[in-house]
Design a protein around this motif. Structure first.
Motif, PDB file in Angstrom:
ATOM      1  N   PRO A  52       3.812  -5.429  -8.312  1.00 15.90           N
ATOM      2  CA  PRO A  52       2.825  -4.618  -7.610  1.00 15.90           C
ATOM      3  C   PRO A  52       2.540  -5.155  -6.211  1.00 15.90           C
ATOM      4  O   PRO A  52       2.694  -6.348  -5.940  1.00 15.90           O
ATOM      5  CB  PRO A  52       1.589  -4.762  -8.490  1.00 15.90           C
ATOM      6  CG  PRO A  52       1.721  -6.148  -9.038  1.00 15.90           C
ATOM      7  CD  PRO A  52       3.195  -6.380  -9.211  1.00 15.90           C
ATOM      8  N   ILE A  53       2.148  -4.260  -5.339  1.00 18.30           N
ATOM      9  CA  ILE A  53       1.624  -4.640  -4.029  1.00 18.30           C
ATOM     10  C   ILE A  53       0.283  -3.928  -3.891  1.00 18.30           C
ATOM     11  O   ILE A  53       0.200  -2.712  -4.082  1.00 18.30           O
ATOM     12  CB  ILE A  53       2.574  -4.232  -2.891  1.00 18.30           C
ATOM     13  CG1 ILE A  53       3.883  -5.002  -3.009  1.00 18.30           C
ATOM     14  CG2 ILE A  53       1.912  -4.448  -1.531  1.00 18.30           C
ATOM     15  CD1 ILE A  53       4.909  -4.665  -1.970  1.00 18.30           C
ATOM     16  N   VAL A  54      -0.757  -4.684  -3.580  1.00 16.45           N
ATOM     17  CA  VAL A  54      -2.110  -4.139  -3.475  1.00 16.45           C
ATOM     18  C   VAL A  54      -2.613  -4.301  -2.051  1.00 16.45           C
ATOM     19  O   VAL A  54      -2.501  -5.378  -1.473  1.00 16.45           O
ATOM     20  CB  VAL A  54      -3.086  -4.855  -4.444  1.00 16.45           C
ATOM     21  CG1 VAL A  54      -4.479  -4.269  -4.350  1.00 16.45           C
ATOM     22  CG2 VAL A  54      -2.578  -4.817  -5.865  1.00 16.45           C
ATOM     23  N   ARG A  55      -3.156  -3.221  -1.500  1.00 16.49           N
ATOM     24  CA  ARG A  55      -3.740  -3.271  -0.160  1.00 16.49           C
ATOM     25  C   ARG A  55      -5.062  -2.500  -0.158  1.00 16.49           C
ATOM     26  O   ARG A  55      -5.179  -1.467  -0.816  1.00 16.49           O
ATOM     27  CB  ARG A  55      -2.821  -2.625   0.887  1.00 16.49           C
ATOM     28  CG  ARG A  55      -1.484  -3.311   1.055  1.00 16.49           C
ATOM     29  CD  ARG A  55      -1.636  -4.646   1.777  1.00 16.49           C
ATOM     30  NE  ARG A  55      -0.350  -5.232   2.077  1.00 16.49           N
ATOM     31  CZ  ARG A  55       0.272  -6.105   1.307  1.00 16.49           C
ATOM     32  NH1 ARG A  55      -0.270  -6.491   0.175  1.00 16.49           N
ATOM     33  NH2 ARG A  55       1.447  -6.594   1.664  1.00 16.49           N
ATOM     34  N   ILE A  56      -6.020  -3.001   0.608  1.00 18.35           N
ATOM     35  CA  ILE A  56      -7.273  -2.276   0.786  1.00 18.35           C
ATOM     36  C   ILE A  56      -6.996  -1.116   1.739  1.00 18.35           C
ATOM     37  O   ILE A  56      -6.203  -1.251   2.671  1.00 18.35           O
ATOM     38  CB  ILE A  56      -8.391  -3.201   1.313  1.00 18.35           C
ATOM     39  CG1 ILE A  56      -9.744  -2.529   1.213  1.00 18.35           C
ATOM     40  CG2 ILE A  56      -8.104  -3.685   2.699  1.00 18.35           C
ATOM     41  CD1 ILE A  56     -10.918  -3.484   1.383  1.00 18.35           C
ATOM     42  N   GLN A  57      -7.606   0.020   1.476  1.00 24.11           N
ATOM     43  CA  GLN A  57      -7.418   1.200   2.324  1.00 24.11           C
ATOM     44  C   GLN A  57      -8.147   0.984   3.655  1.00 24.11           C
ATOM     45  O   GLN A  57      -9.337   0.652   3.673  1.00 24.11           O
ATOM     46  CB  GLN A  57      -7.975   2.445   1.641  1.00 24.11           C
ATOM     47  CG  GLN A  57      -7.227   2.845   0.390  1.00 24.11           C
ATOM     48  CD  GLN A  57      -5.900   3.472   0.701  1.00 24.11           C
ATOM     49  OE1 GLN A  57      -4.884   2.803   0.739  1.00 24.11           O
ATOM     50  NE2 GLN A  57      -5.899   4.748   0.922  1.00 24.11           N
ATOM     51  N   LEU A  58      -7.443   1.178   4.754  1.00 27.09           N
ATOM     52  CA  LEU A  58      -8.046   0.953   6.069  1.00 27.09           C
ATOM     53  C   LEU A  58      -9.108   1.999   6.407  1.00 27.09           C
ATOM     54  O   LEU A  58     -10.095   1.700   7.051  1.00 27.09           O
ATOM     55  CB  LEU A  58      -6.968   0.943   7.147  1.00 27.09           C
ATOM     56  CG  LEU A  58      -5.957  -0.201   7.036  1.00 27.09           C
ATOM     57  CD1 LEU A  58      -4.881  -0.049   8.092  1.00 27.09           C
ATOM     58  CD2 LEU A  58      -6.654  -1.539   7.147  1.00 27.09           C
ATOM     59  N   ASP A  59      -8.903   3.231   5.952  1.00 26.16           N
ATOM     60  CA  ASP A  59      -9.853   4.294   6.274  1.00 26.16           C
ATOM     61  C   ASP A  59     -11.071   4.290   5.356  1.00 26.16           C
ATOM     62  O   ASP A  59     -12.101   4.841   5.696  1.00 26.16           O
ATOM     63  CB  ASP A  59      -9.175   5.662   6.215  1.00 26.16           C
ATOM     64  CG  ASP A  59      -8.505   5.927   4.890  1.00 26.16           C
ATOM     65  OD1 ASP A  59      -8.269   4.968   4.133  1.00 26.16           O
ATOM     66  OD2 ASP A  59      -8.205   7.103   4.614  1.00 26.16           O
TER      67      ASP A  59
END
Length: 70
Positions: A52-59
């Motif tokens: 998995p790759i997890v990123r916080i949503q920028l918007d």
């Protein structure tokens, strides 16, 4: 009790297991909390050959996106 041989072990069934098994490589989902993203991340780790790759949503700082990749 009877001993049985060659019975396949079914895959783990967690809250997001069916969702993760339906996802193809490169697909992603949006999670509404960090805890939910961690649960999905852990479910992807159980899929052999994927990570998995997890990123916080920028918007929207309150949501996280999780990708299923090789």
């Amino acid at each position: 009790m009877k001993i049985e041989k060659n019975i396949p072990i079914p895959p783990k069934q967690g809250k997001y297991s069916s969702l993760v098994y339906e996802m193809k490589e490169g697909d992603s989902v949006v999670c509404s909390s960090f805890t939910e993203s961690e649960t999905v991340r852990q479910a992807i780790y159980t899929c052999e050959g994927y990570k998995p790759i997890v990123r916080i949503q920028l918007d929207d700082k309150d949501t996280y996106r999780v990708w299923k990749v090789k």
